[in-house]
Design a protein around this motif. Structure first.
Motif, PDB file in Angstrom:
ATOM      1  N   SER A  45     -40.220  -0.675 -18.987  1.00  0.00           N
ATOM      2  CA  SER A  45     -40.069   0.076 -17.732  1.00  0.00           C
ATOM      3  C   SER A  45     -39.848   1.541 -18.080  1.00  0.00           C
ATOM      4  O   SER A  45     -39.524   1.876 -19.231  1.00  0.00           O
ATOM      5  CB  SER A  45     -38.879  -0.441 -16.915  1.00  0.00           C
ATOM      6  N   GLY A  46     -39.971   2.383 -17.096  1.00  0.00           N
ATOM      7  CA  GLY A  46     -39.654   3.791 -17.304  1.00  0.00           C
ATOM      8  C   GLY A  46     -38.187   3.962 -17.655  1.00  0.00           C
ATOM      9  O   GLY A  46     -37.833   4.775 -18.521  1.00  0.00           O
ATOM     10  N   THR A  47     -37.338   3.183 -16.991  1.00  0.00           N
ATOM     11  CA  THR A  47     -35.904   3.281 -17.254  1.00  0.00           C
ATOM     12  C   THR A  47     -35.576   2.854 -18.676  1.00  0.00           C
ATOM     13  O   THR A  47     -34.769   3.484 -19.367  1.00  0.00           O
ATOM     14  CB  THR A  47     -35.128   2.391 -16.259  1.00  0.00           C
ATOM     15  N   CYS A  74     -34.179   9.655  -9.232  1.00  0.00           N
ATOM     16  CA  CYS A  74     -34.115   8.209  -9.107  1.00  0.00           C
ATOM     17  C   CYS A  74     -32.745   7.695  -9.600  1.00  0.00           C
ATOM     18  O   CYS A  74     -32.324   8.036 -10.712  1.00  0.00           O
ATOM     19  CB  CYS A  74     -35.228   7.590  -9.942  1.00  0.00           C
ATOM     20  N   VAL A  77     -32.071   6.596 -13.218  1.00  0.00           N
ATOM     21  CA  VAL A  77     -31.749   7.563 -14.270  1.00  0.00           C
ATOM     22  C   VAL A  77     -30.251   7.541 -14.545  1.00  0.00           C
ATOM     23  O   VAL A  77     -29.813   7.509 -15.705  1.00  0.00           O
ATOM     24  CB  VAL A  77     -32.236   8.978 -13.863  1.00  0.00           C
ATOM     25  N   ASP A 145     -38.814  13.785 -17.575  1.00  0.00           N
ATOM     26  CA  ASP A 145     -38.963  12.594 -16.742  1.00  0.00           C
ATOM     27  C   ASP A 145     -40.251  12.753 -15.941  1.00  0.00           C
ATOM     28  O   ASP A 145     -40.295  13.437 -14.924  1.00  0.00           O
ATOM     29  CB  ASP A 145     -37.752  12.426 -15.821  1.00  0.00           C
ATOM     30  N   ALA A 147     -41.909  10.076 -14.814  1.00  0.00           N
ATOM     31  CA  ALA A 147     -42.101   8.716 -14.290  1.00  0.00           C
ATOM     32  C   ALA A 147     -43.153   8.689 -13.184  1.00  0.00           C
ATOM     33  O   ALA A 147     -43.948   7.761 -13.096  1.00  0.00           O
ATOM     34  CB  ALA A 147     -40.771   8.154 -13.787  1.00  0.00           C
ATOM     35  N   GLN A 148     -43.153   9.727 -12.341  1.00  0.00           N
ATOM     36  CA  GLN A 148     -44.066   9.730 -11.192  1.00  0.00           C
ATOM     37  C   GLN A 148     -45.268  10.634 -11.423  1.00  0.00           C
ATOM     38  O   GLN A 148     -45.926  11.023 -10.457  1.00  0.00           O
ATOM     39  CB  GLN A 148     -43.319  10.207  -9.943  1.00  0.00           C
ATOM     40  N   SER A 169     -43.717   6.109 -15.992  1.00  0.00           N
ATOM     41  CA  SER A 169     -43.450   4.765 -15.493  1.00  0.00           C
ATOM     42  C   SER A 169     -44.774   4.093 -15.124  1.00  0.00           C
ATOM     43  O   SER A 169     -45.676   4.735 -14.593  1.00  0.00           O
ATOM     44  CB  SER A 169     -42.563   4.839 -14.253  1.00  0.00           C
ATOM     45  N   LYS A 174     -46.317   3.766  -8.778  1.00  0.00           N
ATOM     46  CA  LYS A 174     -46.323   5.028  -9.517  1.00  0.00           C
ATOM     47  C   LYS A 174     -47.698   5.320 -10.119  1.00  0.00           C
ATOM     48  O   LYS A 174     -47.816   6.047 -11.086  1.00  0.00           O
ATOM     49  CB  LYS A 174     -45.246   5.009 -10.585  1.00  0.00           C
TER      50      LYS A 174
HETATM   51  C1  LIG Z   1     -39.173   5.322 -11.026  1.00  0.00           C
HETATM   52  C2  LIG Z   1     -38.492   6.411 -11.738  1.00  0.00           C
HETATM   53  C3  LIG Z   1     -37.824   6.177 -12.940  1.00  0.00           C
HETATM   54  C4  LIG Z   1     -37.703   4.814 -13.554  1.00  0.00           C
HETATM   55  O1  LIG Z   1     -38.944   4.208 -13.810  1.00  0.00           O
HETATM   56  P1  LIG Z   1     -39.112   2.607 -13.733  1.00  0.00           P
HETATM   57  O2  LIG Z   1     -40.407   2.350 -14.384  1.00  0.00           O
HETATM   58  O3  LIG Z   1     -39.102   2.268 -12.275  1.00  0.00           O
HETATM   59  O4  LIG Z   1     -37.979   2.001 -14.441  1.00  0.00           O
HETATM   60  C5  LIG Z   1     -37.239   7.265 -13.562  1.00  0.00           C
HETATM   61  N1  LIG Z   1     -37.292   8.500 -13.036  1.00  0.00           N
HETATM   62  C6  LIG Z   1     -37.918   8.762 -11.871  1.00  0.00           C
HETATM   63  C7  LIG Z   1     -37.960  10.161 -11.344  1.00  0.00           C
HETATM   64  C8  LIG Z   1     -38.525   7.731 -11.178  1.00  0.00           C
HETATM   65  O5  LIG Z   1     -39.136   7.976 -10.031  1.00  0.00           O
END
Ligand SMILES: *Cc1c(COP(=O)(O)O)cnc(C)c1O
Length: 405
Positions: A45-47, A74, A77, A145, A147-148, A169, A174
């Protein structure tokens, strides 16, 4: 006839052929080529990717304990930082851009700072140079970050490469999705080695992989206009009828972040879908350009890339409404209507309440300008399934709200 339900962001739909488990090649190698980098590291996952990044930096700078992130980001984070045993500090935002306020950032950075997290929110490209300047002055690292923002570029290179580490992510909504997934990258080979070492202990979890594979199959079947009413529209209406905006926005996360490997089959699904991502992002970028012009002609304020040389991606079109009242009026009338309205996040992190236990000292940080953004932002889905007729109707409605504000 009932109109189809539009998803809140422009996710790349899957095709039947993506599910066939062969002929895809390695997702990591293909993503690296697509991004124009030597190598990327996949996480579940991104997290989880952020946690691997933080742990690699903890090894490199063991005395440092604080991580600075924007106050409007998010909640995952905050959970990731806490799970690494680190202290979050929240940076307020600028009034004129969705970026950390450089004065506030400079005040927060100290010899305790391990990393600063400039965040490419909703595909908008953040000012990484400003974050680098503050971080470098105190010997801290920068994690982008993104992620998006898979596919977003800055000075002709992918975002995520100016900082020491960047992550994307692959979660649902996303863009490219393996249902859950994360991608790490780093410009310097030594940092890539540190990431490798920090992620080396992660094992495949048959239980998580089975669950995520079933969820990815469900996504493949239901992420289409006919399936979204049941999979997204109905649960959304239920949350809204209870007045639970945090659940409606999908901001209700559990504390524990699972960490395991991203399985082979899900990787091959992602690798096949990736072949269509550039064309899809070209299409959504063109659509965004036309729709932004229309919204601006209606007197609406659209959030754009504030950094020179930036070319963001457009999962949503972000509006800053004239007031919270005007924003909330639109949401109360139309969030559940299937038009693809949503909130990036409902609150600044201290305003949720449910995340207070991971905030610690961050509960005292200044977040006034970020709160103003949180109260006035409104996201319009940039999914191609929001057809022109409904977009025009929505734009007309937004214009009348703004005119009366
Ligand atoms: C979604 C998101 C994350 C975490 O990503 P996941 O893949 O959902 O775990 C981190 N930072 C931001 C800004 C996000 O939008």
């Amino acid at each position: 006839m009932r109109q189809p339900t539009v998803p809140p962001t422009a996710g790349l739909p899957l095709q039947l052929g993506d599910l066939w488990p062969s002929g895809a090649g390695s997702l990591a190698a293909q993503l690296a080529a697509w991004l124009g980098v030597e190598e990327v590291q996949l996480e579940c996952s991104g997290t989880s990717a952020l946690m691997v990044a933080l742990r690699s930096l903890q090894v490199l700078s063991p005395g440092r304990s604080e991580v600075v992130a924007p106050a409007y980001t998010c909640p995952l984070v905050a959970l990731a930082i806490a799970q690494c045993g680190l202290q979050l500090r929240l940076c307020d935002l600028r009034a004129d851009a969705l970026d950390m306020d450089p004065v506030c950032l400079q005040r927060l950075c100290s010899d305790r700072t391990l990393a600063v997290l400039p965040t490419h929110l909703c595909g908008r490209v953040a000012d990484v140079d400003a974050a680098l300047q503050c971080a470098r002055a105190v010997g801290a690292y920068v994690i982008e970050d993104a992620a998006q923002a898979l596919g977003a570029r800055s000075d002709a290179a992918s975002v995520g490469l100016k900082g020491d580490i960047g992550f994307f992510s692959l979660a649902v909504g996303k863009g490219l999705s393996t249902f859950e997934g994360g991608v790490l990258m780093a410009r310097e080979p030594s940092m890539r080695a540190a990431l490798h070492a920090a992620g080396a202990a992660t094992r495949l979890s048959p239980w998580w992989e089975l669950r995520r594979s079933i969820e990815l199959l469900g996504y493949a079947m239901l992420y289409r206009p006919s399936g979204l009413r049941m999979a997204y529209g109905k649960p959304l209406q239920k949350s809204l009828s209870r007045g639970d905006w945090v659940e409606a926005a999908g901001d209700d996360f559990d504390d524990l972040i699972p960490q395991h490997r991203l399985g082979r089959w899900r990787q091959s699904v992602g690798a096949k879908a990736l072949r269509r991502l550039a064309a899809f992002q070209q299409q959504t970028s063109t659509q965004a350009g036309l729709r932004i012009a229309r919204l601006q002609a209606c007197g609406l304020e659209v959030v754009q890339d504030a950094v020179p040389g930036a070319q963001g991606v457009w999962p949503v079109i972000l509006l800053r409404m004239p007031s919270q009242q005007a924003r909330d009026a639109v949401l109360r009338a139309h969030w559940g209507s299937g038009w693809g309205l949503s909130l990036p996040f409902v609150h600044v992190l201290p305003d949720y309440g449910r995340y207070d236990h991971v905030l610690g000292a961050a509960r005292g940080d200044t977040v006034g300008q970020a709160r103003d953004w949180a109260q006035r932002l409104l996201a319009i889905s940039n999914s191609p399934w929001l057809d022109e007729a409904r977009f025009v109707e929505l734009a007309g409605h937004l214009r009348s709200v703004v005119q009366h504000a």
